[in-house]
Design a protein around this motif. Structure first.
Motif, PDB file in Angstrom:
ATOM      1  N   THR A 219       0.810  -1.213   0.000  1.00 15.41           N
ATOM      2  CA  THR A 219       0.000   0.000   0.000  1.00 15.41           C
ATOM      3  C   THR A 219       0.846   1.267   0.000  1.00 15.41           C
ATOM      4  OG1 THR A 219      -0.121  -0.078   2.425  1.00 15.41           O
ATOM      5  CG2 THR A 219      -1.908  -1.143   1.200  1.00 15.41           C
ATOM      6  N   VAL A 220       2.160   1.139   0.229  1.00 19.23           N
ATOM      7  CA  VAL A 220       3.037   2.301   0.271  1.00 19.23           C
ATOM      8  C   VAL A 220       3.609   2.609  -1.106  1.00 19.23           C
ATOM      9  CG1 VAL A 220       5.149   3.269   1.247  1.00 19.23           C
ATOM     10  CG2 VAL A 220       3.614   1.920   2.694  1.00 19.23           C
ATOM     11  N   ASN A 221       4.247   1.606  -1.735  1.00 23.03           N
ATOM     12  CA  ASN A 221       4.933   1.825  -3.005  1.00 23.03           C
ATOM     13  C   ASN A 221       4.054   1.587  -4.228  1.00 23.03           C
ATOM     14  OD1 ASN A 221       7.568   2.383  -1.829  1.00 23.03           O
ATOM     15  ND2 ASN A 221       7.584   0.209  -1.242  1.00 23.03           N
ATOM     16  N   ALA A 222       2.969   0.826  -4.081  1.00 24.68           N
ATOM     17  CA  ALA A 222       2.071   0.560  -5.207  1.00 24.68           C
ATOM     18  C   ALA A 222       0.624   0.592  -4.726  1.00 24.68           C
ATOM     19  CB  ALA A 222       2.403  -0.792  -5.844  1.00 24.68           C
ATOM     20  N   PRO A 223       0.145   1.763  -4.275  1.00 24.53           N
ATOM     21  CA  PRO A 223      -1.203   1.819  -3.696  1.00 24.53           C
ATOM     22  C   PRO A 223      -2.313   1.516  -4.688  1.00 24.53           C
ATOM     23  CG  PRO A 223      -0.285   4.029  -3.972  1.00 24.53           C
ATOM     24  CD  PRO A 223       0.831   3.063  -4.236  1.00 24.53           C
ATOM     25  N   GLY A 224      -2.138   1.916  -5.958  1.00 22.62           N
ATOM     26  CA  GLY A 224      -3.171   1.638  -6.948  1.00 22.62           C
ATOM     27  C   GLY A 224      -3.343   0.152  -7.187  1.00 22.62           C
ATOM     28  N   LEU A 225      -2.220  -0.560  -7.325  1.00 23.20           N
ATOM     29  CA  LEU A 225      -2.278  -2.011  -7.519  1.00 23.20           C
ATOM     30  C   LEU A 225      -2.834  -2.695  -6.280  1.00 23.20           C
ATOM     31  CD1 LEU A 225      -1.672  -4.408  -9.335  1.00 23.20           C
ATOM     32  CD2 LEU A 225       0.685  -4.393  -8.467  1.00 23.20           C
ATOM     33  N   ALA A 226      -2.486  -2.190  -5.101  1.00 18.31           N
ATOM     34  CA  ALA A 226      -3.019  -2.763  -3.865  1.00 18.31           C
ATOM     35  C   ALA A 226      -4.541  -2.621  -3.819  1.00 18.31           C
ATOM     36  CB  ALA A 226      -2.378  -2.087  -2.654  1.00 18.31           C
ATOM     37  N   ARG A 227      -5.048  -1.435  -4.199  1.00 20.15           N
ATOM     38  CA  ARG A 227      -6.496  -1.233  -4.215  1.00 20.15           C
ATOM     39  C   ARG A 227      -7.172  -2.183  -5.199  1.00 20.15           C
ATOM     40  NH1 ARG A 227      -4.937   4.232  -3.747  1.00 20.15           N
ATOM     41  NH2 ARG A 227      -5.101   4.523  -6.000  1.00 20.15           N
ATOM     42  N   PHE A 228      -6.529  -2.389  -6.361  1.00 27.85           N
ATOM     43  CA  PHE A 228      -7.094  -3.296  -7.357  1.00 27.85           C
ATOM     44  C   PHE A 228      -7.214  -4.707  -6.783  1.00 27.85           C
ATOM     45  CE2 PHE A 228      -6.399  -6.500 -10.662  1.00 27.85           C
ATOM     46  CZ  PHE A 228      -7.407  -6.189 -11.559  1.00 27.85           C
ATOM     47  N   LYS A 229      -6.162  -5.184  -6.137  1.00 29.85           N
ATOM     48  CA  LYS A 229      -6.165  -6.549  -5.606  1.00 29.85           C
ATOM     49  C   LYS A 229      -7.167  -6.698  -4.469  1.00 29.85           C
ATOM     50  CE  LYS A 229      -1.344  -7.496  -6.867  1.00 29.85           C
ATOM     51  NZ  LYS A 229       0.025  -7.819  -6.383  1.00 29.85           N
ATOM     52  N   ILE A 230      -7.152  -5.756  -3.523  1.00 33.17           N
ATOM     53  CA  ILE A 230      -8.064  -5.843  -2.381  1.00 33.17           C
ATOM     54  C   ILE A 230      -9.512  -5.685  -2.832  1.00 33.17           C
ATOM     55  CG2 ILE A 230      -8.729  -4.745  -0.214  1.00 33.17           C
ATOM     56  CD1 ILE A 230      -5.742  -4.003   0.135  1.00 33.17           C
ATOM     57  N   GLY A 231      -9.731  -4.865  -3.868  1.00 30.60           N
ATOM     58  CA  GLY A 231     -11.086  -4.628  -4.354  1.00 30.60           C
ATOM     59  C   GLY A 231     -11.769  -5.848  -4.922  1.00 30.60           C
ATOM     60  N   THR A 232     -10.997  -6.857  -5.291  1.00 32.45           N
ATOM     61  CA  THR A 232     -11.591  -8.090  -5.817  1.00 32.45           C
ATOM     62  C   THR A 232     -12.342  -8.886  -4.761  1.00 32.45           C
ATOM     63  OG1 THR A 232      -9.628  -9.435  -5.348  1.00 32.45           O
ATOM     64  CG2 THR A 232      -9.693  -8.289  -7.473  1.00 32.45           C
ATOM     65  N   GLY A 233     -12.141  -8.532  -3.484  1.00 32.38           N
ATOM     66  CA  GLY A 233     -12.699  -9.331  -2.401  1.00 32.38           C
ATOM     67  C   GLY A 233     -11.722 -10.356  -1.877  1.00 32.38           C
ATOM     68  N   ALA A 234     -10.485 -10.301  -2.368  1.00 30.69           N
ATOM     69  CA  ALA A 234      -9.457 -11.247  -1.922  1.00 30.69           C
ATOM     70  C   ALA A 234      -9.111 -11.014  -0.458  1.00 30.69           C
ATOM     71  CB  ALA A 234      -8.206 -11.101  -2.784  1.00 30.69           C
ATOM     72  N   GLN A 235      -8.664 -12.071   0.196  1.00 32.16           N
ATOM     73  CA  GLN A 235      -8.223 -11.994   1.576  1.00 32.16           C
ATOM     74  C   GLN A 235      -6.759 -11.572   1.622  1.00 32.16           C
ATOM     75  OE1 GLN A 235     -10.310 -12.552   4.354  1.00 32.16           O
ATOM     76  NE2 GLN A 235     -11.805 -12.441   2.672  1.00 32.16           N
ATOM     77  N   VAL A 236      -6.434 -10.673   2.529  1.00 30.41           N
ATOM     78  CA  VAL A 236      -5.045 -10.253   2.736  1.00 30.41           C
ATOM     79  C   VAL A 236      -4.460 -11.108   3.858  1.00 30.41           C
ATOM     80  CG1 VAL A 236      -3.508  -8.335   3.324  1.00 30.41           C
ATOM     81  CG2 VAL A 236      -5.593  -7.910   1.997  1.00 30.41           C
ATOM     82  N   ARG A 237      -3.332 -11.759   3.567  1.00 31.01           N
ATOM     83  CA  ARG A 237      -2.741 -12.684   4.542  1.00 31.01           C
ATOM     84  C   ARG A 237      -1.252 -12.393   4.716  1.00 31.01           C
ATOM     85  NH1 ARG A 237      -0.131 -17.732   4.551  1.00 31.01           N
ATOM     86  NH2 ARG A 237      -0.261 -17.975   2.284  1.00 31.01           N
ATOM     87  N   GLY A 238      -0.806 -12.391   5.944  1.00 31.19           N
ATOM     88  CA  GLY A 238       0.606 -12.218   6.218  1.00 31.19           C
ATOM     89  C   GLY A 238       1.358 -13.516   6.021  1.00 31.19           C
ATOM     90  N   LEU A 239       2.518 -13.436   5.378  1.00 32.59           N
ATOM     91  CA  LEU A 239       3.376 -14.610   5.237  1.00 32.59           C
ATOM     92  C   LEU A 239       4.202 -14.775   6.512  1.00 32.59           C
ATOM     93  CD1 LEU A 239       4.512 -14.120   1.533  1.00 32.59           C
ATOM     94  CD2 LEU A 239       2.619 -15.501   2.416  1.00 32.59           C
ATOM     95  N   GLY A 240       5.211 -15.613   6.464  1.00 38.65           N
ATOM     96  CA  GLY A 240       5.943 -15.931   7.689  1.00 38.65           C
ATOM     97  C   GLY A 240       7.279 -15.244   7.836  1.00 38.65           C
ATOM     98  N   GLY A 241       7.658 -14.395   6.868  1.00 38.27           N
ATOM     99  CA  GLY A 241       8.953 -13.752   6.949  1.00 38.27           C
ATOM    100  C   GLY A 241      10.078 -14.665   6.484  1.00 38.27           C
ATOM    101  N   SER A 242      11.304 -14.166   6.567  1.00 36.47           N
ATOM    102  CA  SER A 242      12.490 -14.932   6.144  1.00 36.47           C
ATOM    103  C   SER A 242      13.185 -15.519   7.363  1.00 36.47           C
ATOM    104  CB  SER A 242      13.464 -14.021   5.381  1.00 36.47           C
ATOM    105  OG  SER A 242      12.862 -13.514   4.207  1.00 36.47           O
ATOM    106  N   TRP A 243      13.608 -16.786   7.219  1.00 40.52           N
ATOM    107  CA  TRP A 243      14.200 -17.528   8.337  1.00 40.52           C
ATOM    108  C   TRP A 243      15.547 -18.096   7.916  1.00 40.52           C
ATOM    109  CZ3 TRP A 243      11.506 -18.512  13.093  1.00 40.52           C
ATOM    110  CH2 TRP A 243      10.243 -17.916  13.156  1.00 40.52           C
ATOM    111  N   LEU A 244      16.503 -18.065   8.828  1.00 40.03           N
ATOM    112  CA  LEU A 244      17.876 -18.496   8.544  1.00 40.03           C
ATOM    113  C   LEU A 244      18.301 -19.588   9.517  1.00 40.03           C
ATOM    114  CD1 LEU A 244      20.720 -18.048   7.172  1.00 40.03           C
ATOM    115  CD2 LEU A 244      21.167 -16.379   9.004  1.00 40.03           C
TER     116      LEU A 244
END
Length: 249
Positions: A219-244
């Motif tokens: 939503t910071v660097n590509a807010p228009g694309l974010a609105r397009f994706k969220i507007g579809t009714g898609a669920q926003v889900r957090g991934l798990g991050g990077s692990w070493l």
């Protein structure tokens, strides 16, 4: 790039650099194993894992430590009906879809072919340069299409036989991933991407797929694309991050 085979998981695509092996959004476990077998992860030979978010307890138990916070992705369920997906859309998204339908664009889909769809790859490179972003090299797409020809799909919207917008999807198992999209000025005016995505969802659902991964939402660097994706009714889900996990440290 190479495949890493783990008991109870789908083959993991991994990249090795400087003695470290990286896997992104994997492993994907079969139901009878689940994401909790730390012993398999411990012996996997994977040093860096960009987690999908379902295996955090196993990663900790296997000795991995989180080194990067999670990204967020949008996932659209394909298990319901087309009417149910329409009802889940945001009102402004539906309004743009109606505008696209009134434009009477011709929408067709086909298997990706690097020769016939070379124009789309060229357009994608041009938009990457103009918008200042980089995506996966097209060689990855071409290799995937060669290995699994029926699972790289291009949807094109045309006005009077002239392409105005396109979307490309990769199918893997019961999931499809949005790989790239392009729209010209006429496509943006008509809302062609809305019509393309709806047509693609209907087709993928008929194939029996369960979910469409629309990719990262920023939503910071590509807010228009974010609105397009969220507007579809898609669920926003957090991934798990990077692990070493580096055994010799």
């Amino acid at each position: 790039m190479r495949e890493v085979h783990l008991p109870g998981a789908a083959p993991v695509q991994a990249i090795s650099r400087f003695g470290l092996t990286l896997a992104s959004r994997g492993p994907t476990w079969r139901a009878e194993y689940g994401p909790n077998d730390a012993n398999i992860l411990r012996g996997s030979g994977l040093h860096v894992i960009n987690s999908d978010g379902h295996d955090l307890a196993a990663l900790r138990s296997a000795g991995y430590r989180q080194i990067h916070t999670p990204n967020w992705v949008t996932e659209l369920s394909l298990s319901g009906t087309s009417s149910a997906r329409l009802a889940a859309m945001k009102p402004k998204w539906r309004a743009t879809l109606r505008r696209a339908e009134k434009a009477r664009l011709r929408v067709k889909h086909d298997r990706f072919d690097p020769l016939r769809h070379g124009w789309l790859l060229s357009a994608d490179l041009a938009q990457q340069r103009s918008k200042g972003f980089r995506s996966l090299p097209h060689a990855v797409l071409q290799a995937y299409a060669k290995a699994s020809h029926d699972n790289a799909l291009v949807f094109v919207a045309s006005d009077k036989r002239e392409p105005v917008a396109a979307m490309l999807f990769l199918v893997h198992g019961h999931v499809a991933t949005y790989y790239l999209g392009w729209s010209g000025e006429a496509g943006r005016r008509s809302g062609a991407h809305h019509a393309l995505l709806v047509r693609a969802c209907d087709h993928l659902a008929r194939r029996g797929l369960a979910r469409l991964d629309l990719g990262q939402v920023d939503t910071v660097n590509a807010p228009g694309l974010a609105r397009f994706k969220i507007g579809t009714g898609a669920q926003v889900r957090g991934l798990g991050g990077s692990w070493l996990r580096v055994p010799w440290l």
